[in-house]
Design an enzyme around this catalytic site. Structure first.
Site, PDB file in Angstrom:
ATOM      1  N   GLU A   1      34.417  25.759 -53.911  1.00  0.00           N
ATOM      2  CA  GLU A   1      34.024  24.886 -54.790  1.00  0.00           C
ATOM      3  C   GLU A   1      34.290  25.242 -56.120  1.00  0.00           C
ATOM      4  O   GLU A   1      34.696  26.269 -56.756  1.00  0.00           O
ATOM      5  CB  GLU A   1      32.305  24.929 -55.013  1.00  0.00           C
TER       6      GLU A   1
ATOM      7  N   GLU B   1      38.905  23.516 -43.849  1.00  0.00           N
ATOM      8  CA  GLU B   1      39.770  23.172 -42.818  1.00  0.00           C
ATOM      9  C   GLU B   1      41.149  23.127 -43.604  1.00  0.00           C
ATOM     10  O   GLU B   1      42.153  23.703 -43.225  1.00  0.00           O
ATOM     11  CB  GLU B   1      39.562  21.809 -42.674  1.00  0.00           C
TER      12      GLU B   1
ATOM     13  N   CYS C   1      40.641  16.114 -45.341  1.00  0.00           N
ATOM     14  CA  CYS C   1      40.868  17.215 -44.367  1.00  0.00           C
ATOM     15  C   CYS C   1      41.459  16.544 -43.075  1.00  0.00           C
ATOM     16  O   CYS C   1      42.331  17.063 -42.421  1.00  0.00           O
ATOM     17  CB  CYS C   1      39.748  17.910 -43.941  1.00  0.00           C
TER      18      CYS C   1
END
Length: 142
Positions: A52, A63, A97
């Site tokens: 983050e 991912e 993703c």
């Protein structure tokens, strides 16, 4: 549709690697930790964790972290990905993703689990139906 029940995929071991990656996640804002373990066609496993950032748009998903590690190491074809989150309801990859995973055909199995045992099985093709990919670009040239 890729088969998540393929006996040649060691899902338990792949999921364990994703759990280990999840433990390394950097999630000080949401406390929502995600780990991913990506199995390359040649047998190597690449892991990733979410990272983050105070500027939320700059966050990196697990991912995409795993795909980045694989591509950096020269892998371009994949057999499976295991994704582990917390709680009781598994989370599938986000839209960004899904698009990144679809960049690497053919479709491969995706198993999303939680540390509490919830499971969702799918494949990259089903997660992004009618996706924009390399084939679309090839057809649009000229």
């Amino acid at each position: 549709v890729s088969d998540a029940s393929d006996p040649s995929i060691a899902w338990d071991a792949l999921t364990e690697r994703a759990k280990e990656a999840r433990a390394a996640a950097y999630a000080p804002y949401s406390d929502y930790r995600v780990g991913a373990a990506l199995l390359a066609e040649d047998g190597r496993v690449f892991v990733g964790a979410n990272v983050e950032n105070a500027s939320y748009g700059l966050c990196q998903c697990a991912e995409r972290s795993a795909i980045g590690a694989a591509v950096t190491a020269g892998a371009r074809r994949f057999r499976a990905i295991a994704i582990v989150t917390g709680g009781s309801t598994p989370a599938t990859p986000c839209g960004m993703c899904r698009q990144v995973l679809a960049e690497f055909p053919p479709s491969f199995p995706v198993r999303c689990t939680t540390i509490d045992g919830g499971v969702i099985e799918s494949d990259t093709g089903s997660l992004l139906p009618h996706g924009f990919g390399p084939g679309v670009l090839a057809q649009g040239r000229g």
